[in-house]
Enzyme design. Structure first.
Site, PDB file in Angstrom:
ATOM      1  N   CYS A   2       0.861  -1.183   0.000  1.00  0.00           N
ATOM      2  CA  CYS A   2       0.000   0.000   0.000  1.00  0.00           C
ATOM      3  C   CYS A   2       0.896   1.232   0.000  1.00  0.00           C
ATOM      4  O   CYS A   2       2.105   1.138   0.201  1.00  0.00           O
ATOM      5  CB  CYS A   2      -0.868   0.046   1.248  1.00  0.00           C
ATOM      6  SG  CYS A   2      -1.917  -1.399   1.443  1.00  0.00           S
ATOM      7  N   GLY A  28      -0.832   0.398  -5.056  1.00  0.00           N
ATOM      8  CA  GLY A  28      -2.132  -0.225  -4.806  1.00  0.00           C
ATOM      9  C   GLY A  28      -3.222   0.459  -5.596  1.00  0.00           C
ATOM     10  O   GLY A  28      -3.256   1.692  -5.654  1.00  0.00           O
ATOM     11  N   TYR A 251      11.455  -4.350  -7.271  1.00  0.00           N
ATOM     12  CA  TYR A 251      10.203  -4.335  -8.011  1.00  0.00           C
ATOM     13  C   TYR A 251       9.199  -3.255  -7.601  1.00  0.00           C
ATOM     14  O   TYR A 251       8.685  -2.544  -8.447  1.00  0.00           O
ATOM     15  CB  TYR A 251       9.543  -5.716  -7.867  1.00  0.00           C
ATOM     16  CG  TYR A 251       8.166  -5.815  -8.476  1.00  0.00           C
ATOM     17  CD1 TYR A 251       7.992  -5.977  -9.844  1.00  0.00           C
ATOM     18  CD2 TYR A 251       7.025  -5.739  -7.679  1.00  0.00           C
ATOM     19  CE1 TYR A 251       6.723  -6.060 -10.401  1.00  0.00           C
ATOM     20  CE2 TYR A 251       5.751  -5.829  -8.236  1.00  0.00           C
ATOM     21  CZ  TYR A 251       5.610  -5.988  -9.586  1.00  0.00           C
ATOM     22  OH  TYR A 251       4.361  -6.060 -10.132  1.00  0.00           O
ATOM     23  N   THR A 295       9.681  -2.342 -14.673  1.00  0.00           N
ATOM     24  CA  THR A 295      10.618  -2.313 -13.550  1.00  0.00           C
ATOM     25  C   THR A 295      12.013  -2.840 -13.895  1.00  0.00           C
ATOM     26  O   THR A 295      12.977  -2.480 -13.238  1.00  0.00           O
ATOM     27  CB  THR A 295      10.045  -3.112 -12.352  1.00  0.00           C
ATOM     28  OG1 THR A 295       9.346  -4.231 -12.865  1.00  0.00           O
ATOM     29  CG2 THR A 295       9.125  -2.285 -11.518  1.00  0.00           C
ATOM     30  N   ASP A 357      13.882  -9.591 -16.731  1.00  0.00           N
ATOM     31  CA  ASP A 357      12.723  -9.312 -15.877  1.00  0.00           C
ATOM     32  C   ASP A 357      13.181  -9.267 -14.426  1.00  0.00           C
ATOM     33  O   ASP A 357      14.295  -9.701 -14.102  1.00  0.00           O
ATOM     34  CB  ASP A 357      11.642 -10.381 -16.083  1.00  0.00           C
ATOM     35  CG  ASP A 357      10.244  -9.838 -15.772  1.00  0.00           C
ATOM     36  OD1 ASP A 357      10.145  -8.731 -15.201  1.00  0.00           O
ATOM     37  OD2 ASP A 357       9.255 -10.521 -16.090  1.00  0.00           O
ATOM     38  N   ASP A 358      12.312  -8.755 -13.544  1.00  0.00           N
ATOM     39  CA  ASP A 358      12.740  -8.588 -12.153  1.00  0.00           C
ATOM     40  C   ASP A 358      12.489  -9.815 -11.289  1.00  0.00           C
ATOM     41  O   ASP A 358      13.127  -9.992 -10.257  1.00  0.00           O
ATOM     42  CB  ASP A 358      12.054  -7.366 -11.525  1.00  0.00           C
ATOM     43  CG  ASP A 358      10.584  -7.325 -11.847  1.00  0.00           C
ATOM     44  OD1 ASP A 358       9.879  -8.282 -11.512  1.00  0.00           O
ATOM     45  OD2 ASP A 358      10.148  -6.343 -12.479  1.00  0.00           O
TER      46      ASP A 358
END
Ligand code: SF4
Length: 480
Positions: A2, A28, A251, A295, A357-358
């Protein structure tokens, strides 16, 4: 995951809080909420993104020069509107609160609080127990004064009774604004000051937009109280042992944020440099390196320049589709990959492609992407991951709770490669991750100052098997 924000200034804060939440929207998208105070609390919250929940009409009602806000992704419960934050209680004083994290003794606290006939919990949000514990503790402190000493004593009570990860911002009616971070500082929280104006946020990126230039982290176990006259009181309530979430740097966080003294973008560049060593060790010599947006982009660019290989934007993202990782349900996630990403055929056709990619969580997304790049004409498709294999659930506020969901659980790298149907698969090492995020010495943080539980299962708070079983039961129930 969040995002939280708090503002205490000399002007109306409603619009600025919403602007700040927009900067934190990546944390979020299930609900958004703001509470302001002009002597009376004004609250607007609802399910959906910030732009969906707020409009000119409801912003007009959010008057006052102090307020808090939150964007939420649920880790407990179905994500109904009753769970949207902020929450508030009338006694003592009137306290409103938002948080980011996950309370690991939520069920016990809820039972304990509900047994007391004057405390009623109305949601499944774990900020409610924190709020009620804080209210109880403040009630027992010096009620007349409610100065910094009473507030810090109440925070100490929260630290004693509430376990898990929580970064909290609270508004105490006519007293001031309070923020605190659990004794391990797992989730981020930053504090900014410009003259007599004050702000708290999950990430520093929220301050850029609002004009705050100088900021510092709220430390693990620290509380910061800004009283109504603008006095700032900081207290190390509990000796902090930092175990900051390392995955924020991989990320979650925006690359333009600085968290715990570490620039997220720079950390990702270093991750790419370290990953280059592993790619070279495997003897991979791709024609082109393609980041999986967004990311992994920084890491892919440093990986490419370290290896002297061309970087190409071979995958284009439809930015209006929500992050697949934080969407509920396997089917929705798989379907949304192709909605979200589309290959640039001219940059891929006939080439040996290394995708960067992460992370790989369930393997569904990676397999879809590899397949998509093959269909676009790639001769070979390999995959390089900027973090080590994810094998353990996060119990600190990230939605990957079920142990069986991880493709890397009980599988070797070779077995995972077959699942995602890549020609080669290379992961970051655990040491590479910790050292790259911590940065070169002297670094603001030692490599051991991070929570790395989702990679190695070492939970800094300790977690019982009973808790895992309970979380998995709840998760299955809500995802049905
Ligand atoms: S378990 Fe992983 S995602 Fe969760 S707080 Fe620790 S490092 Fe972050």
């Amino acid at each position: 995951m969040c995002g939280v924000i708090g503002l205490q200034t000399r002007r109306e804060v409603g619009t600025d809080l919403v602007e700040g939440l927009l900067a934190l929207q990546h944390r979020g998208q299930d609900s958004a909420g703001v509470l302001t105070s002009d002597g009376t609390f004004h609250l607007k919250k609802g399910n959906g993104t910030v732009a969906y929940v707020f409009n000119a009409r409801n912003l007009e009602r959010l008057t006052g020069n102090a307020g808090i806000g939150q964007v939420r992704y649920p880790t407990i419960g179905p994500g109904s509107v009753e769970d949207a934050q902020p929450f508030h209680v009338n006694h003592p004083f009137g306290i409103a609160m938002v948080h980011n994290g996950n309370v690991t003794n939520y069920a016990d606290l809820r039972r304990e609080l509900m047994c007391k006939d004057f405390r009623q919990l109305t949601s499944l949000s774990d900020v409610e127990p924190i709020l009620n514990v804080f209210a109880e503790e403040l009630d027992q402190a010096n009620l007349k004064r409610c100065g910094p000493a009473s507030v810090f004593r109440a925070v100490s009570g929260v630290f004693r009774r509430v376990h898990g990860a929580y970064s909290v911002v609270a508004l105490i009616h006519k007293r001031g604004m309070l923020a605190f971070r659990d004794p391990l500082g797992i989730r981020p929280l930053v504090f900014a000051q410009a003259g007599r104006e004050f702000a708290f946020a999950s990430e520093s990126v929220a301050f850029d937009l609002l004009g705050f230039r100088r900021f510092s982290d709220v430390k693990a176990g620290e509380a910061v109280f800004v009283d109504c006259r603008g006095g700032v009181h900081r207290e190390q309530v509990r000796p902090g042992t930092p175990r900051h979430c390392i995955f924020e740097h991989v990320y979650f966080a925006r690359p333009d944020s600085v968290i715990d003294g570490i620039g997220v973008y720079e950390a990702r560049l270093r991750l790419g440099e370290r990953l280059a060593t592993e790619v070279a060790r495997l003897g991979l010599t791709p024609d082109v390196i393609v980041p999986v947006p967004d990311t992994a982009r920084a890491a892919a660019s440093s990986l490419a320049s370290t290896l002297g290989i061309e970087l190409r934007e071979g995958l284009i993202k439809n930015r209006y589709i929500a992050r697949t990782f934080i969407m509920h349900g396997q089917e929705r996630r798989a379907m949304s990959v192709r909605r979200k990403l589309n290959p640039v055929r001219s940059q891929i056709e006939g080439k040996d492609v290394l995708l960067v990619d992460d992370s790989i969580v369930r393997g569904t997304t990676s397999r879809e992407i590899v397949q998509m790049v093959r269909e676009a004409g790639a001769r070979k498709v390999s995959l390089a991951i900027t973090a080590p294999p994810l094998r353990f659930p996060c119990v600190y506020g990230i939605d990957m709770m079920t142990r069986g969901e991880f493709v890397a659980k009980d599988r070797t790298v070779e077995q995972i490669r077959r699942v995602v149907s890549a020609d080669a698969l290379v992961y970051q090492t655990y040491q590479g991750l910790s050292e790259a995020v911590a940065g070169p010495r002297p670094s603001p943080l030692a490599p051991r100052s991070f929570c790395t539980a989702c990679f190695n299962g070492k939970y800094p708070t300790g977690v019982t098997q009973r808790y895992f079983a309970q979380m998995e039961r709840e998760r299955r129930r809500w995802l049905k």
